[in-house]
Design a protein around this motif. Structure first.
Motif, PDB file in Angstrom:
ATOM      1  N   ILE A 271      29.044 -31.161   2.267  1.00  0.00           N
ATOM      2  CA  ILE A 271      29.619 -30.347   2.967  1.00  0.00           C
ATOM      3  C   ILE A 271      31.010 -29.962   2.370  1.00  0.00           C
ATOM      4  CG2 ILE A 271      30.589 -29.967   5.167  1.00  0.00           C
ATOM      5  CD1 ILE A 271      28.392 -31.647   6.220  1.00  0.00           C
ATOM      6  N   THR A 272      31.646 -30.903   1.786  1.00  0.00           N
ATOM      7  CA  THR A 272      33.122 -30.481   1.292  1.00  0.00           C
ATOM      8  C   THR A 272      32.908 -29.751  -0.011  1.00  0.00           C
ATOM      9  OG1 THR A 272      33.894 -32.720   2.162  1.00  0.00           O
ATOM     10  CG2 THR A 272      34.918 -31.529   0.273  1.00  0.00           C
ATOM     11  N   SER A 273      32.097 -30.010  -0.885  1.00  0.00           N
ATOM     12  CA  SER A 273      31.781 -29.230  -2.035  1.00  0.00           C
ATOM     13  C   SER A 273      31.487 -27.787  -1.858  1.00  0.00           C
ATOM     14  CB  SER A 273      30.908 -29.965  -3.018  1.00  0.00           C
ATOM     15  OG  SER A 273      29.542 -29.886  -2.509  1.00  0.00           O
ATOM     16  N   ALA A 274      30.654 -27.599  -0.694  1.00  0.00           N
ATOM     17  CA  ALA A 274      30.188 -26.417  -0.169  1.00  0.00           C
ATOM     18  C   ALA A 274      31.308 -25.608   0.049  1.00  0.00           C
ATOM     19  CB  ALA A 274      29.056 -26.577   0.789  1.00  0.00           C
ATOM     20  N   THR A 275      32.029 -26.063   0.834  1.00  0.00           N
ATOM     21  CA  THR A 275      33.251 -25.467   1.658  1.00  0.00           C
ATOM     22  C   THR A 275      33.993 -25.063   0.330  1.00  0.00           C
ATOM     23  OG1 THR A 275      32.973 -26.890   3.478  1.00  0.00           O
ATOM     24  CG2 THR A 275      35.126 -25.564   3.209  1.00  0.00           C
ATOM     25  N   ILE A 276      34.500 -25.923  -0.621  1.00  0.00           N
ATOM     26  CA  ILE A 276      35.366 -25.426  -1.713  1.00  0.00           C
ATOM     27  C   ILE A 276      34.868 -24.413  -2.410  1.00  0.00           C
ATOM     28  CG2 ILE A 276      36.251 -26.344  -3.909  1.00  0.00           C
ATOM     29  CD1 ILE A 276      36.764 -29.011  -2.446  1.00  0.00           C
TER      30      ILE A 276
ATOM     31  N   ALA B  39      32.852 -22.033  -1.566  1.00  0.00           N
ATOM     32  CA  ALA B  39      32.798 -20.727  -0.627  1.00  0.00           C
ATOM     33  C   ALA B  39      34.160 -20.074  -0.642  1.00  0.00           C
ATOM     34  CB  ALA B  39      32.098 -21.144   0.782  1.00  0.00           C
ATOM     35  N   TYR B  40      35.042 -21.009  -0.526  1.00  0.00           N
ATOM     36  CA  TYR B  40      36.451 -20.508  -0.597  1.00  0.00           C
ATOM     37  C   TYR B  40      36.877 -20.125  -1.868  1.00  0.00           C
ATOM     38  CZ  TYR B  40      41.632 -20.360  -0.811  1.00  0.00           C
ATOM     39  OH  TYR B  40      42.815 -20.114  -0.569  1.00  0.00           O
TER      40      TYR B  40
ATOM     41  N   SER C 249      26.522 -21.773  -2.031  1.00  0.00           N
ATOM     42  CA  SER C 249      27.538 -22.842  -1.225  1.00  0.00           C
ATOM     43  C   SER C 249      27.082 -23.004   0.229  1.00  0.00           C
ATOM     44  CB  SER C 249      28.969 -22.373  -1.141  1.00  0.00           C
ATOM     45  OG  SER C 249      29.194 -21.416  -0.323  1.00  0.00           O
TER      46      SER C 249
END
Length: 187
Positions: A89-94, A96-97, A187
């Motif tokens: 989840i963290t890697s997907a958020t980074i 996406a940003y 992401s």
């Protein structure tokens, strides 16, 4: 070979494979003007850390019962699985940003040779998913299963990058951001 040895061997396979791929993807993304490949490298890097957690969880959960843990340490594995999902989840958020930031930034078209790199990566990651998933079933390891799904998510990210780069190259000038949109989608 014991279940623990099988799981540990599969985890080392993941760590070594992801370390090599993170390096290859990062360099190909940088030199090939592809943020989707750089995003892919970020995901592979988080997969390395997640695999180290899986390795710790497998080794810790297989410790024998002791005074403080009379039923053993087996409950550590589901906790590690939860943390590994948090890494996803963290890697997907980074990603996406960073993708959103790059969509708004003008840049060059990705290099066509990046498609060859991605094709090889997609095949390798799908093979890795199948191998680690098979080992997770053999050992009944939930954390190893989460590690396998990291391989699958990486393959999906690579497919999205392949599509984005292909669109950018086929449509040319003005479509450079298709690569970034692919990273966002992945992401």
């Amino acid at each position: 070979m014991t279940n623990e040895q099988t799981a540990v061997k599969a985890t080392y396979f993941s760590i070594i494979g992801n370390a090599c791929l993170a390096l290859i993807k990062g360099m190909a993304g940088f030199f090939g003007n592809s943020y989707a490949l750089i995003a892919d490298a970020i995901e592979s890097t988080t997969d390395i850390f997640a695999s180290f957690l899986v390795l710790f969880g497998i080794k810790y959960s297989n410790r024998p019962a002791d005074k403080n843990h009379p039923y053993g340490h087996g409950r550590a594995e589901p906790l590690i699985t939860f943390i590994v999902v948090g890494f996803l989840i963290t890697s997907a958020t980074i990603i996406a940003y960073e993708s959103i930031s790059n969509i708004q930034t003008p840049h060059e078209l990705p290099q066509s040779w990046t498609l060859l790199v991605l094709g090889a990566i997609i095949i390798w990651k799908e093979y890795s998913f199948r191998l680690v998933m098979r080992r997770s079933i053999e050992t009944n390891s939930s954390s190893l299963k989460a590690d396998a799904w990291h391989h699958r998510s990486d393959a999906i990210t690579s497919v999205a990058a392949f599509i984005g780069i292909s669109v950018a190259l086929l449509l040319g000038k003005g479509y450079e951001s298709a690569d970034d949109w692919a990273a966002l989608f992945a992401s």
